[in-house]
Enzyme design. Structure first.
Site, short mmCIF file in Angstrom:
data_model
loop_
_atom_site.label_atom_id
_atom_site.label_comp_id
_atom_site.label_asym_id
_atom_site.label_seq_id
_atom_site.Cartn_x
_atom_site.Cartn_y
_atom_site.Cartn_z
N ARG A 53 0.82 -1.21 0.00
CA ARG A 53 0.00 0.00 0.00
C ARG A 53 0.86 1.26 0.00
NH1 ARG A 53 -4.76 -1.81 4.28
NH2 ARG A 53 -6.02 -2.94 2.74
N CYS B 116 -15.93 -7.34 9.36
CA CYS B 116 -17.08 -8.12 8.87
C CYS B 116 -16.62 -9.54 8.57
CB CYS B 116 -17.67 -7.45 7.63
SG CYS B 116 -19.34 -8.04 7.20
N GLU C 296 -1.57 -8.90 -5.34
CA GLU C 296 -2.90 -9.48 -5.57
C GLU C 296 -2.82 -10.96 -5.92
OE1 GLU C 296 -5.84 -8.36 -4.95
OE2 GLU C 296 -5.11 -6.41 -4.30
N TYR D 242 -0.44 -23.34 -4.66
CA TYR D 242 -1.11 -22.96 -5.91
C TYR D 242 -0.06 -22.48 -6.92
CZ TYR D 242 -5.12 -23.08 -2.79
OH TYR D 242 -6.06 -23.48 -1.88
N LEU E 221 4.12 -21.04 -0.81
CA LEU E 221 2.88 -20.27 -1.00
C LEU E 221 1.75 -21.12 -1.58
CD1 LEU E 221 3.65 -16.66 -2.30
CD2 LEU E 221 2.39 -17.31 -0.26
N TYR F 224 -11.49 -10.31 -11.15
CA TYR F 224 -11.18 -9.68 -9.86
C TYR F 224 -9.81 -9.03 -9.88
CZ TYR F 224 -9.20 -9.15 -5.29
OH TYR F 224 -8.54 -8.61 -4.22
N ASP G 257 -14.22 -10.40 -4.19
CA ASP G 257 -13.58 -11.59 -3.65
C ASP G 257 -14.41 -12.07 -2.47
OD1 ASP G 257 -13.06 -9.76 -1.66
OD2 ASP G 257 -10.90 -10.12 -1.59
N GLN H 132 -6.09 -16.91 -2.07
CA GLN H 132 -6.11 -18.11 -1.23
C GLN H 132 -5.03 -18.10 -0.14
OE1 GLN H 132 -8.56 -20.43 -1.65
NE2 GLN H 132 -9.39 -19.25 -3.35
N THR H 133 -4.47 -16.93 0.15
CA THR H 133 -3.38 -16.87 1.12
C THR H 133 -3.59 -15.68 2.06
OG1 THR H 133 -1.92 -17.69 -0.64
CG2 THR H 133 -0.87 -16.91 1.38
N CYS I 42 -19.77 -5.99 14.64
CA CYS I 42 -20.71 -4.97 14.18
C CYS I 42 -20.58 -3.66 14.97
CB CYS I 42 -22.14 -5.50 14.27
SG CYS I 42 -22.46 -6.92 13.19
#
Length: 389
Positions: A35, A235, A47, A92, A90, A130, A148, A52-53, A242
């Site tokens: 970021r 969330c 990304e 995949y 990692l 995505y 996602d 999945q990680t 909440c």
């Protein structure tokens, strides 16, 4: 008349959601290394790694990757073995092969400049809707939607969508909502993340050359990241917080008391139990390992000789002899190592063994060589357990 009022209310609700999320994200965004830059190459790598990680796992991988391969050109020309080693653990592993294919495409077709057009991003190998939307919005501040697991959860709760989000009609509606929100955000003023870091006393990390610690990100970038962030830290799938949610007053599921019941996905498939016999074969201080064949699972990664066991442990000697040309030294395993992969719960039992003949794709490695090779996640775990790497 009621339907007309509903149609009028929705744009107002979307605007309230967007403003609340942008304000919340500006002061609550986690200080993640990717970021600190709007470099599309760096965003792309993050990304892909995050698929999945978990974020906590990805941080060190992303930092190591960016140090070793700071540009897309360096990925394009890197030896595949180097990429596999950087990706080791990692999982995949198709992702890393597609990364190099895409990098070479960018170098060849776009002169090494990452495309800023959504359709061209989407055309890159391994990039889906995505990922293309994430890159376009985060790196280029374009009003492109993302969807996602985190965003799906946030939207199904905000709008009390009771139908299965995997069904085509519901999934299409979720993409539409995501697009409406980011388009609404595109009309808002930019949000400066650096000011929020300063307010929180966060010092920028100077380890990465070219990082933009004080970069101003646009509202599209911040909106999409805020949706992901909200799903990741507040969330959550179970026990959503909440009371800390910036859009709690706008959440239809909370108002109806069904937040913890959404999203209404199908029941998860029960994980399949698998048993694998792995063999530690040593000769003159070296360890036997073999390379996975091209085109299959974990292609080109290294592993200790192994075979899947369907029946009783007494079947292991026969399977080892027939499939691998290996004779177990004993029926008692050296150790047992659990390893979970999505829908598989694996129990690997490691046996000392003796080679009865040459094994295709097998080689003998010293401990130092074992550390330099890229092994599957299970095998790296086994090597550590055996104190070999």
């Amino acid at each position: 008349m009621a339907s007309h009022a509903t149609r009028k209310a929705q744009p107002a609700k979307r605007l309230q959601i967007v403003r609340a999320l942008l304000a919340w994200f500006s002061t609550n965004a986690r200080d993640l290394p990717w970021r600190r830059t709007r470099d599309p190459y760096a965003v792309w790598i993050s990304e892909v790694m995050l698929q999945q990680t978990q974020v906590a796992t990805v941080i060190s991988y992303w930092e190591r990757w960016m140090r070793a391969l700071p540009t897309i050109q360096s990925v394009a020309k890197a030896r595949p073995a180097k990429l596999r080693k950087l990706w080791e653990g990692l999982g995949y592993y198709t992702r890393v092969r597609n990364l190099q294919r895409a990098a070479r495409h960018v170098v060849k077709e776009h002169g090494g400049h990452f495309p800023d057009d959504f359709d061209r991003i989407l055309a890159l190998p391994g990039v889906g809707r995505y990922t293309a939307g994430a890159i376009a919005s985060i790196a280029f501040n374009q009003p492109r939607p993302i969807l996602d697991g985190n965003v799906t959860r946030v939207l199904t709760r905000l709008f009390a969508m009771r139908t299965n989000p995997r069904e085509a009609r519901t999934n299409g509606r979720l993409w539409q909502l995501a697009e409406e929100l980011v388009v609404t955000a595109s009309r808002q003023s930019a949000v400066t993340l650096s000011s929020s870091r300063k307010a929180r006393g966060v010092q920028p990390n100077r380890r990465h050359p070219g990082e933009a610690a004080k970069a101003t990100t646009g509202p599209c970038s911040c909106l999409n990241q805020s949706l992901m962030e909200l799903g990741a830290v507040i969330c959550t799938p179970r026990n959503p917080r909440c009371e800390a949610c910036p859009v709690a007053k706008l959440c239809a599921a909370r108002r109806l008391g069904i937040a913890d019941q959404l999203p209404n996905s199908r029941k998860r498939i029960v994980a399949a139990e698998r048993r694998i016999a792995v063999f530690l074969v040593q000769r003159d201080g070296r360890v036997m390992a073999r390379q996975r064949p091209a085109g299959g699972v974990n292609a080109h990664f290294w592993e200790l000789p192994q075979v899947e066991v369907q029946g009783e442990r007494r079947e292991v000697p026969r399977l080892a002899r027939e499939a691998l040309g290996i004779k177990p030294a004993t029926r008692t395993p050296l150790c047992a190592v659990p390893h979970n992969i999505t829908r598989h719960r694996i129990r690997a039992e490691v046996f000392a063994g003796e080679s009865l003949g040459p094994l295709p794709e097998a080689r003998w490695f010293t401990r130092a060589e074992l550390r330099r090779k890229a092994f599957t996640g299970l095998d790296r775990k086994i090597l550590r357990r055996l104190q070999l790497a």
